[in-house]
Design a protein around this motif. Structure first.
Motif, PDB file in Angstrom:
ATOM      1  N   ASP A 118      43.298  47.782  47.878  1.00 47.74           N
ATOM      2  CA  ASP A 118      44.433  47.471  47.488  1.00 47.74           C
ATOM      3  C   ASP A 118      43.718  48.247  45.974  1.00 47.74           C
ATOM      4  O   ASP A 118      44.124  47.802  45.346  1.00 47.74           O
ATOM      5  N   ALA A 144      36.116  44.880  43.327  1.00 47.34           N
ATOM      6  CA  ALA A 144      35.604  43.190  43.213  1.00 47.34           C
ATOM      7  C   ALA A 144      33.964  43.664  42.594  1.00 47.34           C
ATOM      8  O   ALA A 144      33.628  42.641  42.199  1.00 47.34           O
ATOM      9  N   PRO A 184      31.956  33.075  37.128  1.00 48.17           N
ATOM     10  CA  PRO A 184      33.761  31.802  37.258  1.00 48.17           C
ATOM     11  C   PRO A 184      33.795  32.842  38.044  1.00 48.17           C
ATOM     12  O   PRO A 184      33.462  33.844  38.835  1.00 48.17           O
ATOM     13  N   SER A 185      35.208  32.313  38.609  1.00 45.61           N
ATOM     14  CA  SER A 185      36.092  32.945  39.784  1.00 45.61           C
ATOM     15  C   SER A 185      36.733  33.909  39.526  1.00 45.61           C
ATOM     16  O   SER A 185      36.841  34.095  39.219  1.00 45.61           O
ATOM     17  N   GLY A 186      36.053  34.588  40.845  1.00 44.31           N
ATOM     18  CA  GLY A 186      36.891  36.366  40.985  1.00 44.31           C
ATOM     19  C   GLY A 186      36.085  37.265  40.782  1.00 44.31           C
ATOM     20  O   GLY A 186      36.755  38.831  40.097  1.00 44.31           O
ATOM     21  N   CYS A 187      34.287  37.015  40.092  1.00 44.43           N
ATOM     22  CA  CYS A 187      33.245  38.234  39.700  1.00 44.43           C
ATOM     23  C   CYS A 187      33.142  38.856  40.703  1.00 44.43           C
ATOM     24  O   CYS A 187      31.869  39.480  39.685  1.00 44.43           O
ATOM     25  N   GLY A 188      33.201  38.274  42.197  1.00 46.43           N
ATOM     26  CA  GLY A 188      32.351  39.357  42.842  1.00 46.43           C
ATOM     27  C   GLY A 188      31.004  38.467  44.019  1.00 46.43           C
ATOM     28  O   GLY A 188      30.601  39.733  44.329  1.00 46.43           O
ATOM     29  N   THR A 231      32.108  38.102  47.771  1.00 45.15           N
ATOM     30  CA  THR A 231      31.967  39.936  48.323  1.00 45.15           C
ATOM     31  C   THR A 231      30.717  40.497  48.465  1.00 45.15           C
ATOM     32  O   THR A 231      30.591  41.206  49.338  1.00 45.15           O
TER      33      THR A 231
HETATM   34  P1  ADP Z   1      34.145  35.184  43.178  1.00 43.66           P
HETATM   35  O1  ADP Z   1      33.179  35.400  45.259  1.00 43.66           O
HETATM   36  O2  ADP Z   1      33.241  35.028  42.690  1.00 43.66           O
HETATM   37  O3  ADP Z   1      34.867  34.313  43.883  1.00 43.66           O
HETATM   38  P2  ADP Z   1      35.359  37.527  45.358  1.00 43.66           P
HETATM   39  O4  ADP Z   1      33.955  38.547  45.382  1.00 43.66           O
HETATM   40  O5  ADP Z   1      35.434  36.328  45.809  1.00 43.66           O
HETATM   41  O6  ADP Z   1      34.524  36.553  43.657  1.00 43.66           O
HETATM   42  O7  ADP Z   1      36.387  38.439  44.638  1.00 43.66           O
HETATM   43  C1  ADP Z   1      36.317  39.500  43.248  1.00 43.66           C
HETATM   44  C2  ADP Z   1      37.523  39.645  42.743  1.00 43.66           C
HETATM   45  O8  ADP Z   1      37.835  41.161  43.592  1.00 43.66           O
HETATM   46  C3  ADP Z   1      38.288  39.085  42.885  1.00 43.66           C
HETATM   47  O9  ADP Z   1      39.171  40.374  42.284  1.00 43.66           O
HETATM   48  C4  ADP Z   1      39.404  38.945  44.024  1.00 43.66           C
HETATM   49  O10 ADP Z   1      39.911  38.513  43.893  1.00 43.66           O
HETATM   50  C5  ADP Z   1      39.428  40.030  45.254  1.00 43.66           C
HETATM   51  N1  ADP Z   1      39.208  40.497  46.126  1.00 43.66           N
HETATM   52  C6  ADP Z   1      38.406  39.448  47.467  1.00 43.66           C
HETATM   53  N2  ADP Z   1      38.347  39.320  48.048  1.00 43.66           N
HETATM   54  C7  ADP Z   1      39.195  40.822  48.662  1.00 43.66           C
HETATM   55  C8  ADP Z   1      39.763  41.696  49.462  1.00 43.66           C
HETATM   56  N3  ADP Z   1      39.760  40.986  51.028  1.00 43.66           N
HETATM   57  N4  ADP Z   1      41.301  41.893  48.836  1.00 43.66           N
HETATM   58  C9  ADP Z   1      40.967  42.699  47.648  1.00 43.66           C
HETATM   59  N5  ADP Z   1      40.846  41.495  46.920  1.00 43.66           N
HETATM   60  C10 ADP Z   1      40.191  40.899  46.849  1.00 43.66           C
END
Ligand code: ADP
Ligand code: ADP
Length: 230
Positions: free
Chosen positions: A15, A19, A38-42, A45
């Motif tokens: 999308d 990440a 913080p949450s969402g920083c990668g 991933t």
């Molecule tokens: P963290 O572990 O630090 O919370 P993530 O790696 O889970 O961060 O996510 C990093 C970014 O990628 C966020 O914006 C999250 O919403 C996005 N994201 C994670 N997994 C997916 C996915 N499968 N598809 C699309 N976006 C994703």
């Protein structure tokens, strides 16, 4: 001796979410590296690129000197233990059967498996005679997470991925498991990657700390280096 290396790694989801972008770092064999931010920083991933739950969009991940894209996924995952916040024990299987999962896949003989299960229960401070044949639902959250760690360590993985492993526990239990795990770290030579959003947990558990901020690795160093260059 480098166990894991990220070289200019970017992961863009389908999308178009970026990440992580152009991340590079090295993890020495047998050390614990904590990803904090913080949450969402990668952070998650980054971990999923190590057991190939995902593949990078750009750049290269090296595992024990090899380009990870060239390694067999099944072999790789049997070589890597994984612990997540949501425990994920198999509730229809006993504690002992849960811990035996990967050794069984690897074809160990029964007496070796039995010995290993008991050894791990002892290591995790759970009396084998009391807990081996119980079902996970009969255990407290902290005990279940101990079983999760035991299961991940069962087949002597070279690498252990821990994603907020103690995040769902109450503060006291969390501290107890942190302390126990620090002792275990000294007794195993596994390379550990550990995700948390708690900087204190990171400073306590990590030989090295990687600080993430929205897709970027902004700092990497020992707890001492991090504390002296905030
Ligand atoms: P963290 O572990 O630090 O919370 P993530 O790696 O889970 O961060 O996510 C990093 C970014 O990628 C966020 O914006 C999250 O919403 C996005 N994201 C994670 N997994 C997916 C996915 N499968 N598809 C699309 N976006 C994703
Ligand atoms: P974390 O607890 O590491 O922050 P999240 O709650 O962000 O994880 O994500 C939980 C799951 O949802 C993960 O498997 C992640 O890959 C997926 N995910 C996260 N963000 C998105 C997104 N924007 N689109 C699709 N999947 C996502």
């Amino acid at each position: 001796d480098t166990m894991i290396k990220f070289d200019g790694v970017t992961k863009i989801y389908s999308d178009q979410t970026v990440a992580i972008e152009d991340i590079s770092f090295k993890v020495e064999r047998g050390t614990t590296t904590v990803f904090v931010g913080p949450s969402g920083c990668g952070k998650t991933t980054t971990m999923t690129l190590v057991n190939r739950m995902q593949d990078p969009t750009e750049g290269t991940v090296y595992y024990d000197g090899a380009d990870i894209q060239e390694l067999d996924k099944v072999d790789l995952r049997r070589d890597i233990g994984y612990v997540i916040q949501e425990i994920g024990l198999f509730n229809h299987m006993t504690v002992g059967e849960n811990i035996a999962t990967v050794p069984e896949l690897k074809g160990w003989n029964q007496s070796r498996i039995d010995d290993r299960v008991d050894e791990l229960l002892e290591l995790m401070d759970l009396k084998p005679g009391t807990y081996r044949d119980q079902y996970p639902n009969a255990l407290s959250g902290g005990q279940q997470q101990r079983v999760g760690v035991a299961r991940a360590l069962a087949a002597d993985p070279d690498v252990l991925l821990m994603d907020e492993p103690f995040g769902a526990l109450d503060p006291l239990t969390r501290e107890e498991l942190q302390d126990e795990f620090l002792e275990i770290q000294e007794r195993i030579d596994t390379t550990i990657l550990f995700v948390t959003h708690d900087i204190n947990e990171a400073l306590k558990m990590g030989d090295n700390i990687a600080i993430f901020d929205v897709g970027e690795l902004v700092q990497y160093g020992s707890p001492k280096e991090i504390l002296h260059n905030p």
